[in-house]
Design an enzyme around this catalytic site. Structure first.
Site, PDB file in Angstrom:
ATOM      1  N   ASP A   1       5.248-107.181  23.186  1.00  0.00           N
ATOM      2  CA  ASP A   1       5.940-107.311  24.452  1.00  0.00           C
ATOM      3  C   ASP A   1       6.830-108.556  24.411  1.00  0.00           C
ATOM      4  O   ASP A   1       6.414-109.609  23.918  1.00  0.00           O
ATOM      5  CB  ASP A   1       4.881-107.455  25.563  1.00  0.00           C
ATOM      6  CG  ASP A   1       5.493-107.476  26.939  1.00  0.00           C
ATOM      7  OD1 ASP A   1       6.095-106.460  27.322  1.00  0.00           O
ATOM      8  OD2 ASP A   1       5.376-108.511  27.624  1.00  0.00           O
TER       9      ASP A   1
ATOM     10  N   GLU B   1       9.991-105.803  21.598  1.00  0.00           N
ATOM     11  CA  GLU B   1      11.167-105.936  22.458  1.00  0.00           C
ATOM     12  C   GLU B   1      11.938-107.186  22.031  1.00  0.00           C
ATOM     13  O   GLU B   1      11.623-108.280  22.475  1.00  0.00           O
ATOM     14  CB  GLU B   1      10.742-106.083  23.911  1.00  0.00           C
ATOM     15  CG  GLU B   1      10.032-104.866  24.489  1.00  0.00           C
ATOM     16  CD  GLU B   1       9.650-105.077  25.954  1.00  0.00           C
ATOM     17  OE1 GLU B   1      10.029-104.243  26.783  1.00  0.00           O
ATOM     18  OE2 GLU B   1       8.992-106.085  26.264  1.00  0.00           O
TER      19      GLU B   1
END
Ligand code: CA
Length: 650
Positions: A343, A372
């Site tokens: 994340d 990400e």
């Protein structure tokens, strides 16, 4: 913890002197059991003393039953030696005393290296992990170990969404064990794990299942108290609300392992969503042991907030980096995790990611890493640190990144809910879709660096987004656009990722009938997969379409070429006057494919290469197939229906 922040300490943490003096390299932080000795170690370089509080159970209100004075070691380490016979199954935390401006201040903290905790993650458990393994665990293997990354098909799911619906047919609702159930059905149609197996995915990516903060584990299951789990509390402990008993720390460990084992037995690999970029808040236990160390905090005490969650992890500091690396390797080793999804990876740094890669390769070489890689406004505590963003993907060894390029080009920006994309008739997106088909957004140099998707847990579901940017759109048209989007993702070079339920037109609608774009704490009513939709022919047909696309992809080597140069050689885009038509011919080894993607409303007639000789149709507006038997032989020309794709192969 803020009251413990001391300016001199904050200024020292990123200096060479501090790192030289206090970096601890051994792998024995937390509990280590050998023979009849339990060794517990923590790192707290500025502590004046550390006491180990021992408890008979892990409940937050339980009184201390015994205190053990921990011994100061070199490099800021504190240790306590206990006997196995007397302490296995007991719980503990640390009472740390600091001296600041001549005054003693104390804080109680859980162990950041805790492998199990009691309810709500307040107290760490002294657990013998060898006692938690399910039958046959020694033989448990990643069933897809030999696949290249771009051979994989990833499915992104929340543990609870899978089983919460009353129609799921799954007994263990909202639990790890619910993911492991087989033979579950709605009417006579398979749900749950059997559905995933039937669909043909290779990797199940589960939203956070480490111990997160926002669900009160002391309360019974409540469909209105829900969270995605991007609020870490204990990184090395499974989440208690997913276990059948959140009080006994060993249960969550056992049940998570049972889940992994069941998935592996059914041919599915497990990807863990990890959130090292921030913690729930600054009360995080590591921050109690070393106040202010875990975060990027400036001299004035201001916390960098590139994560938009209140704090950013200072991965550039030696002992934070060690913690993250140790944690990832722990999950890979202890729970046989096959992949990690980071994340807000762009908060972490390249060196940390390369250390993780190196460590994972020593455990099992093919463990997947992606994240990400967004560029975020984080303020580093050291100079010459490179952040792990898309722009720096080449500086990392085998780390893939989500492609927002394909996501937004196919369906329109996730930030502007009414903005259209290729499927909804936006011709400006054509070049980006072409780049996506090649697995080549501008930041990537190899297709295995690219995760292709059009929807995930964040933002509106694909089916809802299509409705939002097309006023008064019919159900049929929404379905067509959804299928076209899926075809682009599954026929592109790179690694495809599907949002759970996309294949049955997942929609998140609240009680007022409005689409929910950010359902992180919405109820099960909004978030649960609606398995009963599979009973409706129009939903079943979409499911079959996804299944066919996956099967076709798996059967077609030309769609997962590893080398970017070979892709360029294999692909020839077909010239067309139509602004919303993309045509491409692929010749790779013995395979020849023609693919057309039509983003317009109109049916378009196209001439086929070699007058169509030898080609068979595998995918069109209504069906997708992996085998030739069900497919028509085509003529010299073919029609690409509006909002659809046509795929021929010989
Ligand atoms: Ca929790």
């Amino acid at each position: 913890m803020r009251h413990l922040y001391c300016k001199d300490w904050l200024e020292s943490y990123s200096t060479d002197e501090f790192e030289k003096q206090y970096t601890y390299e051994a792998g024995d932080l937390g509990v280590t059991i050998s023979g009849d000795v339990v060794m517990i170690k923590c790192w707290s370089p500025y502590a004046k003393s550390v006491i180990l509080n021992v408890y008979p159970n892990g409940n937050p209100e339980t009184e201390v039953s015994e205190t053990v004075k921990m011994e100061a070691q070199e490099r800021g380490i504190w240790s306590a030696k206990l006997s196995v016979n007397d302490y296995i199954g007991k719980y503990y935390d640390y009472l740390i005393t600091f001296e600041q401006a001549g005054t003693e201040v104390q804080v109680t903290s859980c162990d950041p290296y805790a492998c199990a905790t009691g309810v709500n993650g307040e107290k760490a458990m002294i657990l013998d992990l060898t006692e938690t393994n399910p039958a046959g665990w020694e033989q448990d293997r990643n069933p897809n170990e030999t696949l290249d990354w771009n051979d994989m098909v990833i499915y992104e799911l929340h543990v609870r969404d899978f089983s919460a619906s009353e129609h799921s047919g799954i007994q263990n609702k909202g639990k790890f064990l619910g993911v492991a159930e087989t033979g579950t059905k709605v009417s006579d149609i398979s749900t749950g794990l059997d559905h995933l197996k039937d669909m043909g995915i290779t990797h199940l990516h589960l939203l956070p299942f480490y111990d997160y903060c926002s669900i009160d584990e002391t309360q019974p299951y409540d469909k209105d108290k829900y969270n995605w789990g991007y609020d870490p509390k204990n990184y090395n402990t499974p989440e208690g609300s997913y276990a059948t008993d959140a009080y006994d720390g060993s249960v969550r460990v056992k049940e998570l392992k049972e889940m992994v084992s069941a998935l592996h037995k059914n041919g599915i690999s497990v990807v863990m969503d990890v959130v090292y970029n921030h913690t729930y808040n600054e009360e995080y236990c590591f921050n109690g042991l070393v106040p202010g160390y875990f975060y990027r905090i400036d001299k004035k005490g201001v916390c960098s907030d590139g994560s938009a969650c209140g704090n950013d992890t200072a991965s550039e500091r030696s002992m934070v980096r060690k913690f993250i690396v140790d944690s990832v390797l722990y999950w890979a080793r202890e729970y046989h995790i096959d992949g990690f999804r980071f994340d807000l990876l762009g908060i972490l740094d390249v060196e940390t990611m390369n250390e993780i890669r190196k460590g994972l390769d020593e455990i099992r070489p093919n463990i997947l890493i992606y994240g990400e890689g967004w560029t975020l406004n984080t303020v580093l505590t050291k100079e010459q640190v490179t952040l792990a963003t898309q722009q720096h993907v080449d500086e990392m060894d085998r780390v893939a990144m989500f492609s927002d390029n394909i996501r937004d080009a196919v369906k329109g920006s996730v930030f502007e809910k009414e903005e259209t994309g290729f499927i909804s008739g936006n011709a400006e997106c054509v070049e980006d879709v072409k780049a996506a088909l090649l697995g080549a957004p501008e930041w990537a140099s190899r297709p295995e660096q690219v995760v292709n998707y059009t929807s995930c847990h964040d933002n509106y579901t694909l089916f809802d987004k299509i409705a939002l940017c097309n006023e008064d759109i019919s159900f049929e048209n929404r379905v067509k656009q959804n299928k076209l989007a899926a075809a682009i993702v599954l026929l592109s070079q790179g690694i495809p990722l599907l949002h759970a339920g996309e294949e049955i037109l997942r929609s998140k609608v609240n009680a007022e009938g409005k689409f929910v774009g950010d359902s992180y704490k919405s109820s099960d009513d909004v978030n649960a997969i609606r398995w009963e939709d599979l009973l409706k022919p129009e939903y079943q047909e979409v499911y079959e379409y996804y299944k066919g696309l996956i099967a076709f992809r798996k059967n077609t080597k030309a769609l997962h070429i590893k080398d970017a140069e070979e892709i360029k050689k294999a692909y020839t885009f077909i010239e067309t006057e139509e602004p919303l038509l993309i045509g491409v011919q692929v010749s790779y080894k013995e395979e020849n494919i023609v693919m057309y993607f039509n983003g317009s409303e109109d049916d378009i007639r196209v001439a086929l290469p070699d007058n169509g000789a030898g080609y068979r149709c595998y995918i069109d507006a209504s069906k997708a197939d992996a085998t030739t038997s069900a497919c028509n032989i085509v003529g010299e020309q073919a029609v690409v229906e509006g909002k659809s794709c046509l795929v021929l192969k010989k």
